[in-house]
Design a protein around this motif. Structure first.
Motif, PDB file in Angstrom:
ATOM      1  N   GLN A 189      -4.689  16.453  -4.944  1.00 25.35           N
ATOM      2  CA  GLN A 189      -5.913  16.077  -5.649  1.00 25.35           C
ATOM      3  C   GLN A 189      -5.983  14.562  -5.828  1.00 25.35           C
ATOM      4  O   GLN A 189      -7.039  13.960  -5.682  1.00 25.35           O
ATOM      5  CB  GLN A 189      -6.017  16.791  -6.999  1.00 25.35           C
ATOM      6  CG  GLN A 189      -6.039  18.295  -6.910  1.00 25.35           C
ATOM      7  CD  GLN A 189      -7.068  18.825  -5.944  1.00 25.35           C
ATOM      8  OE1 GLN A 189      -8.223  18.419  -5.945  1.00 25.35           O
ATOM      9  NE2 GLN A 189      -6.660  19.751  -5.098  1.00 25.35           N
ATOM     10  N   TRP A 190      -4.847  13.941  -6.142  1.00 23.97           N
ATOM     11  CA  TRP A 190      -4.830  12.487  -6.278  1.00 23.97           C
ATOM     12  C   TRP A 190      -5.108  11.802  -4.946  1.00 23.97           C
ATOM     13  O   TRP A 190      -5.783  10.766  -4.898  1.00 23.97           O
ATOM     14  CB  TRP A 190      -3.497  12.003  -6.857  1.00 23.97           C
ATOM     15  CG  TRP A 190      -3.446  12.109  -8.340  1.00 23.97           C
ATOM     16  CD1 TRP A 190      -2.706  12.983  -9.074  1.00 23.97           C
ATOM     17  CD2 TRP A 190      -4.184  11.333  -9.282  1.00 23.97           C
ATOM     18  NE1 TRP A 190      -2.949  12.789 -10.417  1.00 23.97           N
ATOM     19  CE2 TRP A 190      -3.843  11.774 -10.569  1.00 23.97           C
ATOM     20  CE3 TRP A 190      -5.102  10.296  -9.165  1.00 23.97           C
ATOM     21  CZ2 TRP A 190      -4.391  11.226 -11.727  1.00 23.97           C
ATOM     22  CZ3 TRP A 190      -5.644   9.748 -10.323  1.00 23.97           C
ATOM     23  CH2 TRP A 190      -5.290  10.202 -11.575  1.00 23.97           C
ATOM     24  N   LEU A 191      -4.625  12.378  -3.851  1.00 26.66           N
ATOM     25  CA  LEU A 191      -4.915  11.813  -2.540  1.00 26.66           C
ATOM     26  C   LEU A 191      -6.391  11.966  -2.187  1.00 26.66           C
ATOM     27  O   LEU A 191      -6.981  11.078  -1.562  1.00 26.66           O
ATOM     28  CB  LEU A 191      -4.019  12.452  -1.483  1.00 26.66           C
ATOM     29  CG  LEU A 191      -2.523  12.129  -1.621  1.00 26.66           C
ATOM     30  CD1 LEU A 191      -1.711  12.928  -0.614  1.00 26.66           C
ATOM     31  CD2 LEU A 191      -2.264  10.643  -1.481  1.00 26.66           C
ATOM     32  N   LYS A 192      -6.990  13.075  -2.589  1.00 30.14           N
ATOM     33  CA  LYS A 192      -8.430  13.267  -2.389  1.00 30.14           C
ATOM     34  C   LYS A 192      -9.202  12.221  -3.185  1.00 30.14           C
ATOM     35  O   LYS A 192     -10.173  11.635  -2.704  1.00 30.14           O
ATOM     36  CB  LYS A 192      -8.822  14.687  -2.817  1.00 30.14           C
ATOM     37  CG  LYS A 192     -10.296  14.978  -2.713  1.00 30.14           C
ATOM     38  CD  LYS A 192     -10.635  16.446  -2.921  1.00 30.14           C
ATOM     39  CE  LYS A 192     -10.102  17.067  -4.152  1.00 30.14           C
ATOM     40  NZ  LYS A 192     -10.556  18.453  -4.355  1.00 30.14           N
ATOM     41  N   PHE A 193      -8.753  11.956  -4.396  1.00 30.87           N
ATOM     42  CA  PHE A 193      -9.398  10.954  -5.233  1.00 30.87           C
ATOM     43  C   PHE A 193      -9.198   9.558  -4.653  1.00 30.87           C
ATOM     44  O   PHE A 193     -10.095   8.715  -4.741  1.00 30.87           O
ATOM     45  CB  PHE A 193      -8.858  11.032  -6.661  1.00 30.87           C
ATOM     46  CG  PHE A 193      -9.492  10.052  -7.582  1.00 30.87           C
ATOM     47  CD1 PHE A 193     -10.834  10.145  -7.900  1.00 30.87           C
ATOM     48  CD2 PHE A 193      -8.757   9.025  -8.132  1.00 30.87           C
ATOM     49  CE1 PHE A 193     -11.431   9.232  -8.744  1.00 30.87           C
ATOM     50  CE2 PHE A 193      -9.346   8.109  -8.979  1.00 30.87           C
ATOM     51  CZ  PHE A 193     -10.682   8.212  -9.285  1.00 30.87           C
ATOM     52  N   ALA A 194      -8.041   9.294  -4.024  1.00 28.70           N
ATOM     53  CA  ALA A 194      -7.796   7.984  -3.423  1.00 28.70           C
ATOM     54  C   ALA A 194      -8.805   7.704  -2.312  1.00 28.70           C
ATOM     55  O   ALA A 194      -9.314   6.586  -2.191  1.00 28.70           O
ATOM     56  CB  ALA A 194      -6.373   7.914  -2.876  1.00 28.70           C
ATOM     57  N   LYS A 195      -9.112   8.711  -1.528  1.00 24.82           N
ATOM     58  CA  LYS A 195     -10.092   8.521  -0.455  1.00 24.82           C
ATOM     59  C   LYS A 195     -11.480   8.269  -1.027  1.00 24.82           C
ATOM     60  O   LYS A 195     -12.208   7.399  -0.546  1.00 24.82           O
ATOM     61  CB  LYS A 195     -10.107   9.742   0.466  1.00 24.82           C
ATOM     62  CG  LYS A 195     -10.963   9.548   1.689  1.00 24.82           C
ATOM     63  CD  LYS A 195     -10.852  10.706   2.644  1.00 24.82           C
ATOM     64  CE  LYS A 195     -11.749  10.506   3.842  1.00 24.82           C
ATOM     65  NZ  LYS A 195     -11.729  11.665   4.726  1.00 24.82           N
ATOM     66  N   LEU A 196     -11.844   8.984  -2.083  1.00 24.40           N
ATOM     67  CA  LEU A 196     -13.142   8.753  -2.713  1.00 24.40           C
ATOM     68  C   LEU A 196     -13.174   7.378  -3.379  1.00 24.40           C
ATOM     69  O   LEU A 196     -14.205   6.714  -3.361  1.00 24.40           O
ATOM     70  CB  LEU A 196     -13.459   9.838  -3.744  1.00 24.40           C
ATOM     71  CG  LEU A 196     -14.803   9.681  -4.473  1.00 24.40           C
ATOM     72  CD1 LEU A 196     -15.962   9.786  -3.484  1.00 24.40           C
ATOM     73  CD2 LEU A 196     -14.949  10.710  -5.561  1.00 24.40           C
ATOM     74  N   ALA A 197     -12.059   6.945  -3.939  1.00 25.75           N
ATOM     75  CA  ALA A 197     -12.008   5.629  -4.568  1.00 25.75           C
ATOM     76  C   ALA A 197     -12.179   4.519  -3.535  1.00 25.75           C
ATOM     77  O   ALA A 197     -12.623   3.429  -3.860  1.00 25.75           O
ATOM     78  CB  ALA A 197     -10.689   5.449  -5.318  1.00 25.75           C
ATOM     79  N   LEU A 198     -11.858   4.803  -2.284  1.00 25.96           N
ATOM     80  CA  LEU A 198     -12.014   3.824  -1.226  1.00 25.96           C
ATOM     81  C   LEU A 198     -13.439   3.810  -0.668  1.00 25.96           C
ATOM     82  O   LEU A 198     -13.979   2.744  -0.378  1.00 25.96           O
ATOM     83  CB  LEU A 198     -11.018   4.129  -0.111  1.00 25.96           C
ATOM     84  CG  LEU A 198     -10.547   2.979   0.743  1.00 25.96           C
ATOM     85  CD1 LEU A 198      -9.967   1.867  -0.097  1.00 25.96           C
ATOM     86  CD2 LEU A 198      -9.539   3.456   1.753  1.00 25.96           C
ATOM     87  N   PHE A 199     -14.058   4.975  -0.538  1.00 21.69           N
ATOM     88  CA  PHE A 199     -15.394   5.086   0.067  1.00 21.69           C
ATOM     89  C   PHE A 199     -16.340   5.923  -0.805  1.00 21.69           C
ATOM     90  O   PHE A 199     -16.715   7.030  -0.423  1.00 21.69           O
ATOM     91  CB  PHE A 199     -15.302   5.744   1.448  1.00 21.69           C
ATOM     92  CG  PHE A 199     -14.361   5.070   2.386  1.00 21.69           C
ATOM     93  CD1 PHE A 199     -14.655   3.821   2.893  1.00 21.69           C
ATOM     94  CD2 PHE A 199     -13.181   5.676   2.764  1.00 21.69           C
ATOM     95  CE1 PHE A 199     -13.787   3.194   3.767  1.00 21.69           C
ATOM     96  CE2 PHE A 199     -12.310   5.069   3.641  1.00 21.69           C
ATOM     97  CZ  PHE A 199     -12.604   3.818   4.142  1.00 21.69           C
TER      98      PHE A 199
END
Length: 123
Positions: A103-113
């Motif tokens: 979930q944190w990795l999913k959020f990292a991608k959203l935080a980037l784009f």
């Protein structure tokens, strides 16, 4: 399983992170220039609050979204994505933490784009 995961997520930090993102969105929306940034913060708050059972769709990105995402990465995105990715990798060290790390990795991608991305429910 999604409901249990979301409840555990909320108890162990998801609620606090969602409140922080909501406050950041409200602060950004004080100025007219900050409204687009505030809307992206609200999008992140929605995902951070209830992440299990949701996915992020990046198919709606146009030219404007790409330009805004480049500006976002230069100003905020790289730090937010790096912090979330590190948390995701730390959670993935243990077997029990893997779902939360993902979930944190999913959020990292959203935080980037964040511009042009849409949060959708997985059925």
């Amino acid at each position: 399983m999604r409901i249990i995961g979301n409840i555990i997520w909320i108890i162990f930090g998801g609620l606090i992170m969602a409140i922080v993102w909501l406050l950041a969105g409200i602060l950004c929306c004080i100025t007219i220039i900050g409204i687009p940034l505030g809307l992206q913060a609200f999008k992140m708050a929605q995902l951070v609050f209830w992440p299990f059972g949701k996915s992020v769709d990046y198919s709606g990105m146009g030219t404007g979204s790409v330009i805004l995402n480049i500006l976002w990465i230069l100003i905020f995105g790289w730090g937010l994505a790096l912090g979330s990715a590190v948390l995701g990798l730390v959670y993935c060290i243990t077997v029990i933490g893997i779902p939360f790390g993902l979930q944190w990795l999913k959020f990292a991608k959203l935080a980037l784009f964040p511009f042009g991305a849409q949060i959708i429910d997985i059925q």
